[in-house]
Scaffold this active site. Structure first.
Site, PDB file in Angstrom:
ATOM      1  N   SER A 261       0.842  -1.002  -0.495  1.00  0.00           N
ATOM      2  CA  SER A 261       0.467   0.030   0.395  1.00  0.00           C
ATOM      3  C   SER A 261       1.232   0.781   0.207  1.00  0.00           C
ATOM      4  O   SER A 261       1.538   1.450  -0.577  1.00  0.00           O
ATOM      5  CB  SER A 261      -1.017  -0.321   0.990  1.00  0.00           C
ATOM      6  OG  SER A 261      -2.363   0.646   0.643  1.00  0.00           O
ATOM      7  N   LYS A 265       4.416   1.490  -2.337  1.00  0.00           N
ATOM      8  CA  LYS A 265       4.723   3.268  -2.869  1.00  0.00           C
ATOM      9  C   LYS A 265       6.102   3.038  -2.574  1.00  0.00           C
ATOM     10  O   LYS A 265       7.615   3.924  -3.751  1.00  0.00           O
ATOM     11  CB  LYS A 265       3.628   4.016  -2.920  1.00  0.00           C
ATOM     12  CG  LYS A 265       1.817   4.458  -3.088  1.00  0.00           C
ATOM     13  CD  LYS A 265       1.794   5.640  -2.537  1.00  0.00           C
ATOM     14  CE  LYS A 265       0.147   5.205  -2.305  1.00  0.00           C
ATOM     15  NZ  LYS A 265      -1.240   4.699  -2.859  1.00  0.00           N
ATOM     16  N   HIS A 402      -7.892  -5.661   0.053  1.00  0.00           N
ATOM     17  CA  HIS A 402      -6.883  -4.824   0.005  1.00  0.00           C
ATOM     18  C   HIS A 402      -5.550  -5.422   1.470  1.00  0.00           C
ATOM     19  O   HIS A 402      -6.424  -5.310   2.284  1.00  0.00           O
ATOM     20  CB  HIS A 402      -7.008  -3.788   0.258  1.00  0.00           C
ATOM     21  CG  HIS A 402      -6.224  -2.612   0.490  1.00  0.00           C
ATOM     22  ND1 HIS A 402      -5.102  -1.844  -0.558  1.00  0.00           N
ATOM     23  CD2 HIS A 402      -5.558  -1.770   1.659  1.00  0.00           C
ATOM     24  CE1 HIS A 402      -3.849  -1.091  -0.520  1.00  0.00           C
ATOM     25  NE2 HIS A 402      -4.530  -1.046   0.864  1.00  0.00           N
TER      26      HIS A 402
HETATM   27  C1  GCU Z   1      -5.686   4.399   1.261  1.00  0.00           C
HETATM   28  C2  GCU Z   1      -4.591   5.388   0.744  1.00  0.00           C
HETATM   29  C3  GCU Z   1      -4.042   4.742  -0.427  1.00  0.00           C
HETATM   30  C4  GCU Z   1      -2.633   3.624   0.474  1.00  0.00           C
HETATM   31  C5  GCU Z   1      -3.786   3.311   1.234  1.00  0.00           C
HETATM   32  C6  GCU Z   1      -3.075   2.356   2.789  1.00  0.00           C
HETATM   33  O1  GCU Z   1      -6.463   4.225   1.349  1.00  0.00           O
HETATM   34  O2  GCU Z   1      -5.747   6.059  -0.601  1.00  0.00           O
HETATM   35  O3  GCU Z   1      -3.505   5.538  -1.230  1.00  0.00           O
HETATM   36  O4  GCU Z   1      -2.157   2.428  -0.929  1.00  0.00           O
HETATM   37  O5  GCU Z   1      -4.677   4.575   2.536  1.00  0.00           O
HETATM   38  O6  GCU Z   1      -1.292   2.972   2.567  1.00  0.00           O
HETATM   39  O7  GCU Z   1      -3.557   1.555   3.173  1.00  0.00           O
END
Ligand code: GCU
Length: 424
Positions: A261, A265, A402
């Protein structure tokens, strides 16, 4: 069929937090878009071989992502001290040793400690190793009672025993299902993890973590093209790599950077910046991770810069709802990992992260792998759930939400086994 898909998308969207509603989850509504060509340089010249890629296009793209997306890392900061709290604690019934190492950074009156928790297969000599961040403290990744508790700021979560921004025993092991340490060790790999908030607490505040180390007198936040939190986290991973390359039990030519997540990045940006990472894993990294921004499906530059402005440099705000003006798109970030192995994952229920956008981005990044005579992804059509495909880029979409699961890790280990050969 089409109506059914729309109804399902609507039902999913009703279950989402407010920030994620009124978001496009309809493939039909994805605008036509043209991706910037990863193989055409800023002055319009076509990049035809790996040498030109490395000399011209790669540095150009690093600069664009630095200036316009994540922010440049404006200072050189070296590890001032390494404190070994534990060298070889017995773990996992003698299968592994546990190492806990504190990296200390100092500048004038500023001091920052970043703690690395490592598990290494016992008596195995130099091993390949996975390194990546965790969300809530090293002690959450395993119920091992000997993992030190972080003293850093952690977002309150009373149900996990995180109160007054400090962790307690209650949260020990709460994320252990996200990282099957024993299996990783059994496969012959080490694993190292860091609490991301040691490097930079995940809040819209540039007064803590590593950021102040870069400030001039009277400066209180990074400049427009300077590091947001994701760049700070990427920096932290490169410092972990500095340490790992001195650890005699780690094969520093086989360090795999991973992240889930937001931390995925950061893993991608770290792998782009630091070519010492031998392989990269982006798990459900979504918007401003693996997913194409121009598709405008799920999370967009507009929503992410509103909800998490501190993750990026201020310049990124210019592109909120103007994705077509971005000088880069995320396939270019993936391409910066080339020619090293890259694993991109999605999950069927993680529409917010735009699985198809993650897949298409990985397909497109393959153009740079081809310059090295390597095949990126071996397919152009998205595979069905739980059916990994791999060239030097691998991809799967896991059934479910997720998350990062044992299924995901099994695929990462298999891929690493095939990509990072064991003989030196
Ligand atoms: C939020 C965010 C995402 C990110 C995620 C996470 O949903 O909008 O961009 O990847 O958190 O880190 O769990």
């Amino acid at each position: 069929m089409k109506y059914l898909v729309t109804i399902i998308a609507l039902l999913i969207s009703f279950n989402l937090p407010a920030q994620q509603r009124s978001v496009n989850y309809d493939e039909e509504e994805v605008p036509n878009y043209t991706l910037p060509d990863v193989l055409v340089s800023e002055n319009g010249r076509r990049i035809k071989n790996a040498k030109r890629w490395e000399k011209i296009r790669r540095p150009e793209l690093l600069e664009l992502f630095g200036q316009e997306v994540y922010g440049e890392i404006p200072v050189e900061i070296e590890i001032a001290d390494v404190i070994v709290h534990e060298e070889a604690g017995e773990a996992y019934d003698g299968l592994a040793v546990r190492r806990q190492v504190e990296l200390v950074f100092v500048k004038d009156d500023l001091e920052l400690s970043v703690e690395l928790l490592m598990y290494l297969p016992k008596d195995s000599g130099e091993v390949p190793l996975f390194v990546g961040y965790n969300f809530n403290g090293n002690h959450t990744v395993s119920d091992d009672p000997d993992i030190r508790l972080t003293e850093s700021w952690v977002r309150d979560n009373p149900s996990l025993g995180i109160v007054h921004n400090q962790v307690t025993e209650q949260s020990r092991g709460v994320s252990s299902d996200r990282c099957p340490i024993e299996k990783i060790i059994e496969a012959g790999y080490g694993i190292a993890t860091i609490y991301c908030g040691d490097v930079d607490p995940d809040r819209d505040n540039f007064q803590d973590g590593i950021h102040p180390f870069s400030y001039q007198l009277g400066q209180f936040r990074p400049g427009y093209g300077e590091w947001g939190t994701i760049s700070a986290w990427a920096w932290g991973l490169t410092k972990a790599m500095d340490y790992l390359s001195t650890d005699a039990d780690v094969d520093s030519s086989k360090v795999i950077v991973f992240g889930h997540s937001r931390l995925g990045k950061a893993a991608l940006w770290a792998a782009a910046l630091d070519q010492r990472f031998a392989m990269c894993i982006s798990n459900n990294s979504g918007c401003m991770g693996a997913a194409l921004s121009r598709r405008q499906f799920g999370e967009t530059v507009g929503s992410i810069t509103k909800a998490f402005p501190h993750w990026f440099c201020e310049n990124l705000n210019k592109y909120a709802s103007r994705e077509e003006n971005l000088p880069v798109d995320q396939h270019m970030l993936l391409a910066l990992v080339a020619p090293r192995p890259l694993y991109v994952t999605s999950a069927t229920e993680d529409l917010w992260a735009d699985p198809k956008g993650e897949f298409l981005s990985a397909v497109e990044a393959g153009k740079v792998y081809q310059l090295y005579g390597l095949e990126g992804l071996p397919v152009r059509e998205m595979p069905g759930p739980d059916s990994p495909v791999s060239g030097t880029i691998a991809y799967h979409i896991r059934t479910g939400e997720h998350n990062i699961t044992t299924y995901d890790w099994e695929q990462f280990v298999d891929f690493a086994n095939t990509q990072l050969t064991t003989e030196k």
